[in-house]
Design a protein around this motif. Structure first.
Motif, PDB file in Angstrom:
ATOM      1  N   ARG A 131       0.856  -1.184   0.000  1.00  0.00           N
ATOM      2  CA  ARG A 131       0.000   0.000   0.000  1.00  0.00           C
ATOM      3  C   ARG A 131       0.893   1.235   0.000  1.00  0.00           C
ATOM      4  NH1 ARG A 131      -4.630   1.966   2.878  1.00  0.00           N
ATOM      5  NH2 ARG A 131      -4.653   4.218   2.549  1.00  0.00           N
ATOM      6  N   SER A 132       0.574   2.197  -0.851  1.00  0.00           N
ATOM      7  CA  SER A 132       1.353   3.435  -0.892  1.00  0.00           C
ATOM      8  C   SER A 132       1.151   4.235   0.389  1.00  0.00           C
ATOM      9  CB  SER A 132       0.953   4.279  -2.103  1.00  0.00           C
ATOM     10  OG  SER A 132      -0.430   4.599  -2.052  1.00  0.00           O
ATOM     11  N   ASP A 133       2.111   5.105   0.702  1.00  0.00           N
ATOM     12  CA  ASP A 133       2.052   6.006   1.865  1.00  0.00           C
ATOM     13  C   ASP A 133       2.040   5.264   3.194  1.00  0.00           C
ATOM     14  OD1 ASP A 133       1.882   8.389   0.224  1.00  0.00           O
ATOM     15  OD2 ASP A 133      -0.194   7.837  -0.164  1.00  0.00           O
ATOM     16  N   THR A 134       2.620   4.061   3.229  1.00  0.00           N
ATOM     17  CA  THR A 134       2.758   3.332   4.486  1.00  0.00           C
ATOM     18  C   THR A 134       4.231   3.054   4.742  1.00  0.00           C
ATOM     19  OG1 THR A 134       2.592   1.149   3.448  1.00  0.00           O
ATOM     20  CG2 THR A 134       0.524   2.201   4.115  1.00  0.00           C
ATOM     21  N   THR A 135       4.511   2.567   5.943  1.00  0.00           N
ATOM     22  CA  THR A 135       5.890   2.229   6.300  1.00  0.00           C
ATOM     23  C   THR A 135       6.292   0.850   5.781  1.00  0.00           C
ATOM     24  OG1 THR A 135       5.143   1.302   8.406  1.00  0.00           O
ATOM     25  CG2 THR A 135       5.768   3.619   8.398  1.00  0.00           C
ATOM     26  N   THR A 136       5.330   0.086   5.242  1.00  0.00           N
ATOM     27  CA  THR A 136       5.617  -1.303   4.891  1.00  0.00           C
ATOM     28  C   THR A 136       6.517  -1.450   3.666  1.00  0.00           C
ATOM     29  OG1 THR A 136       3.490  -1.339   3.741  1.00  0.00           O
ATOM     30  CG2 THR A 136       3.552  -2.302   5.933  1.00  0.00           C
ATOM     31  N   GLY A 137       6.489  -0.471   2.749  1.00  0.00           N
ATOM     32  CA  GLY A 137       7.340  -0.562   1.566  1.00  0.00           C
ATOM     33  C   GLY A 137       8.812  -0.616   1.927  1.00  0.00           C
ATOM     34  N   ALA A 138       9.229   0.284   2.812  1.00  0.00           N
ATOM     35  CA  ALA A 138      10.630   0.302   3.248  1.00  0.00           C
ATOM     36  C   ALA A 138      10.979  -0.967   4.012  1.00  0.00           C
ATOM     37  CB  ALA A 138      10.889   1.532   4.114  1.00  0.00           C
ATOM     38  N   THR A 139      10.032  -1.439   4.833  1.00  0.00           N
ATOM     39  CA  THR A 139      10.252  -2.671   5.581  1.00  0.00           C
ATOM     40  C   THR A 139      10.447  -3.855   4.640  1.00  0.00           C
ATOM     41  OG1 THR A 139       8.907  -1.860   7.422  1.00  0.00           O
ATOM     42  CG2 THR A 139       9.248  -4.238   7.284  1.00  0.00           C
ATOM     43  N   LEU A 140       9.623  -3.913   3.613  1.00  0.00           N
ATOM     44  CA  LEU A 140       9.723  -5.013   2.658  1.00  0.00           C
ATOM     45  C   LEU A 140      11.057  -4.991   1.922  1.00  0.00           C
ATOM     46  CD1 LEU A 140       8.591  -7.370   1.028  1.00  0.00           C
ATOM     47  CD2 LEU A 140       7.453  -5.697  -0.454  1.00  0.00           C
ATOM     48  N   ARG A 141      11.454  -3.827   1.447  1.00  0.00           N
ATOM     49  CA  ARG A 141      12.723  -3.732   0.712  1.00  0.00           C
ATOM     50  C   ARG A 141      13.893  -4.150   1.595  1.00  0.00           C
ATOM     51  NH1 ARG A 141       9.383   0.349  -1.283  1.00  0.00           N
ATOM     52  NH2 ARG A 141       9.213   0.378  -3.559  1.00  0.00           N
ATOM     53  N   GLU A 142      13.816  -3.798   2.863  1.00  0.00           N
ATOM     54  CA  GLU A 142      14.881  -4.194   3.793  1.00  0.00           C
ATOM     55  C   GLU A 142      14.859  -5.707   4.020  1.00  0.00           C
ATOM     56  OE1 GLU A 142      16.303  -3.295   8.407  1.00  0.00           O
ATOM     57  OE2 GLU A 142      14.776  -2.049   7.458  1.00  0.00           O
ATOM     58  N   ALA A 143      13.637  -6.271   4.103  1.00  0.00           N
ATOM     59  CA  ALA A 143      13.516  -7.710   4.335  1.00  0.00           C
ATOM     60  C   ALA A 143      14.034  -8.502   3.139  1.00  0.00           C
ATOM     61  CB  ALA A 143      12.054  -8.072   4.601  1.00  0.00           C
ATOM     62  N   LEU A 144      13.785  -8.002   1.925  1.00  0.00           N
ATOM     63  CA  LEU A 144      14.255  -8.698   0.729  1.00  0.00           C
ATOM     64  C   LEU A 144      15.772  -8.671   0.630  1.00  0.00           C
ATOM     65  CD1 LEU A 144      11.646  -7.449  -1.891  1.00  0.00           C
ATOM     66  CD2 LEU A 144      11.775  -9.711  -0.844  1.00  0.00           C
ATOM     67  N   GLY A 145      16.353  -7.500   0.947  1.00  0.00           N
ATOM     68  CA  GLY A 145      17.801  -7.375   0.960  1.00  0.00           C
ATOM     69  C   GLY A 145      18.443  -7.606  -0.401  1.00  0.00           C
ATOM     70  N   PRO A 146      19.753  -7.744  -0.440  1.00  0.00           N
ATOM     71  CA  PRO A 146      20.476  -7.904  -1.710  1.00  0.00           C
ATOM     72  C   PRO A 146      20.356  -9.293  -2.316  1.00  0.00           C
ATOM     73  CG  PRO A 146      22.004  -8.005   0.137  1.00  0.00           C
ATOM     74  CD  PRO A 146      20.663  -7.665   0.717  1.00  0.00           C
ATOM     75  N   ASP A 147      19.802 -10.246  -1.566  1.00  0.00           N
ATOM     76  CA  ASP A 147      19.736 -11.618  -2.081  1.00  0.00           C
ATOM     77  C   ASP A 147      18.674 -11.795  -3.159  1.00  0.00           C
ATOM     78  OD1 ASP A 147      21.721 -12.350  -0.333  1.00  0.00           O
ATOM     79  OD2 ASP A 147      20.324 -12.925   1.256  1.00  0.00           O
ATOM     80  N   VAL A 148      17.707 -10.882  -3.197  1.00  0.00           N
ATOM     81  CA  VAL A 148      16.639 -11.008  -4.193  1.00  0.00           C
ATOM     82  C   VAL A 148      16.497  -9.694  -4.966  1.00  0.00           C
ATOM     83  CG1 VAL A 148      15.266 -12.868  -3.202  1.00  0.00           C
ATOM     84  CG2 VAL A 148      15.049 -10.576  -2.267  1.00  0.00           C
ATOM     85  N   PRO A 149      17.556  -9.257  -5.661  1.00  0.00           N
ATOM     86  CA  PRO A 149      17.555  -7.957  -6.319  1.00  0.00           C
ATOM     87  C   PRO A 149      16.577  -7.861  -7.481  1.00  0.00           C
ATOM     88  CG  PRO A 149      19.476  -9.220  -6.978  1.00  0.00           C
ATOM     89  CD  PRO A 149      18.815  -9.996  -5.879  1.00  0.00           C
ATOM     90  N   GLN A 150      16.148  -9.004  -8.042  1.00  0.00           N
ATOM     91  CA  GLN A 150      15.268  -8.966  -9.201  1.00  0.00           C
ATOM     92  C   GLN A 150      13.793  -8.812  -8.823  1.00  0.00           C
ATOM     93  OE1 GLN A 150      16.643 -12.723 -10.874  1.00  0.00           O
ATOM     94  NE2 GLN A 150      17.677 -11.644 -12.522  1.00  0.00           N
ATOM     95  N   THR A 151      13.476  -8.916  -7.558  1.00  0.00           N
ATOM     96  CA  THR A 151      12.096  -8.762  -7.116  1.00  0.00           C
ATOM     97  C   THR A 151      11.710  -7.284  -7.103  1.00  0.00           C
ATOM     98  OG1 THR A 151      12.262 -10.729  -5.730  1.00  0.00           O
ATOM     99  CG2 THR A 151      10.473  -9.208  -5.252  1.00  0.00           C
ATOM    100  N   ARG A 152      10.606  -6.962  -7.794  1.00  0.00           N
ATOM    101  CA  ARG A 152      10.136  -5.577  -7.830  1.00  0.00           C
ATOM    102  C   ARG A 152       9.078  -5.360  -6.771  1.00  0.00           C
ATOM    103  NH1 ARG A 152       7.492  -3.062 -11.863  1.00  0.00           N
ATOM    104  NH2 ARG A 152       6.758  -4.941 -12.917  1.00  0.00           N
ATOM    105  N   VAL A 153       9.074  -4.152  -6.197  1.00  0.00           N
ATOM    106  CA  VAL A 153       8.045  -3.742  -5.237  1.00  0.00           C
ATOM    107  C   VAL A 153       7.233  -2.634  -5.889  1.00  0.00           C
ATOM    108  CG1 VAL A 153       7.597  -2.781  -2.959  1.00  0.00           C
ATOM    109  CG2 VAL A 153       9.527  -4.344  -3.286  1.00  0.00           C
ATOM    110  N   VAL A 154       5.914  -2.819  -5.944  1.00  0.00           N
ATOM    111  CA  VAL A 154       5.049  -1.818  -6.570  1.00  0.00           C
ATOM    112  C   VAL A 154       4.011  -1.332  -5.555  1.00  0.00           C
ATOM    113  CG1 VAL A 154       5.355  -2.741  -8.893  1.00  0.00           C
ATOM    114  CG2 VAL A 154       3.476  -3.581  -7.482  1.00  0.00           C
TER     115      VAL A 154
END
Length: 295
Positions: free
Chosen positions: A166-189
């Motif tokens: 969901r846009s305008d939430t804190t979860t986007g940053a949390t998700l990107r941190e959780a994915l980390g460098p091991d899954v660089p091809q995964t896109r977050v929309v």
């Protein structure tokens, strides 16, 4: 010329005085002046806050805000309540600027938000996870469901993998941190609403939708085919929810917390939890009570 300058100075002084008065005015004073307590609510955060088919607001947090409004109206009997539809993106500014007196929804308390608004005591505790289809990529099931990989290759992310937030939430940053460098091809929309994210997941436009688990449970229950979905059991955050209110108003915050504590201790609180969360109610009540402020 001197007279004009003097008038400008007088007008500037009056404007400054009004500004200072408004800044110093407390929430209860402003409510009394307007004759209305304005309750802002976010319409797509079921079961916490949503709009019913008849257009009226409903939800767990809406009911709690109603208890606070009852407490205000006992002090100010002439006051009425007014519900204001608002987005999460605009909600904090609306509280800060005095457009609404309470902001109700699935709103996480954090220090960044406390720079502009204050919060009630916690009203709910949850954490972020993901909603997946049962045919979502294996590595996502390993990540969010703690599923054991069947093959070493299954832990790798496919190039087309997409996770929604969901846009305008804190979860986007949390998700990107959780994915980390091991899954660089995964896109977050980003999606404007949780319902948009659910639709995209069901239509195979994304492979998972990341949000607070309590919201995901409600989304899954209202899906077209709940049986093909799975809710993550691994939590990536600690999310205490609260009701947002104006900063620097200890009197109003005390009234809010008193109203909540009194309701938590009543026989009606377990009934409210059962209404919105079913059999999870007793566990949720214990969690909330451990975080509540005693009388």
């Amino acid at each position: 010329m001197l007279a004009k300058c003097s008038r400008r100075l007088v007008l500037a002084g009056l404007a400054l005085g009004v500004s200072i008065h408004m800044a110093a005015a407390q929430t209860l004073d402003l409510i009394a002046q307007k004759g209305t307590i304005r309750i802002g609510y976010i319409i797509d955060e079921a079961p916490f806050s949503f709009k019913k088919k008849d257009g009226n607001p409903a939800g767990y947090t809406i009911d709690l805000c109603g208890k606070i409004a009852d407490a205000v109206m006992r002090k100010l009997p002439q006051v009425k309540r007014d519900y204001v539809e608002i987005t999460l993106a605009d909600g904090f500014d609306a509280v800060k600027n005095g457009q609404i007196d309470l902001l109700c929804g699935a709103i996480t308390i954090n220090l960044a938000r406390r720079e502009s608004v204050d919060f009630s005591q916690p009203i709910f505790l949850t954490g972020a996870s993901a909603l997946l289809r049962k045919d979502s990529p294996e590595y996502l099931q390993i990540l969010f469901l703690d599923k054991r990989p069947t093959r070493a290759a299954d832990t790798k992310s496919p190039s087309a993998s997409i996770i929604g937030v969901r846009s305008d939430t804190t979860t986007g940053a949390t998700l990107r941190e959780a994915l980390g460098p091991d899954v660089p091809q995964t896109r977050v929309v980003d999606f404007a609403t949780h319902q948009d994210g659910l639709n995209a997941l069901e239509n195979h436009k994304i492979d998972a939708y990341f949000a607070d688990r309590a919201l995901l449970i409600s989304l899954a229950a209202h899906a077209h085919a709940p049986s093909v979905l799975a809710i993550g059991n691994r939590l990536f955050t600690h999310e205490p929810y609260g009701i947002a209110l104006r900063r620097d108003d200890s009197t109003f915050r005390l009234l809010v917390d008193q109203a909540l504590t009194q309701f938590y201790q009543s026989d009606d609180f377990p009934k409210l939890l059962k209404t919105y969360f079913g059999d999870e109610g007793p566990v949720l009540r214990s969690e909330i009570m451990t975080q509540s402020i005693p009388e």
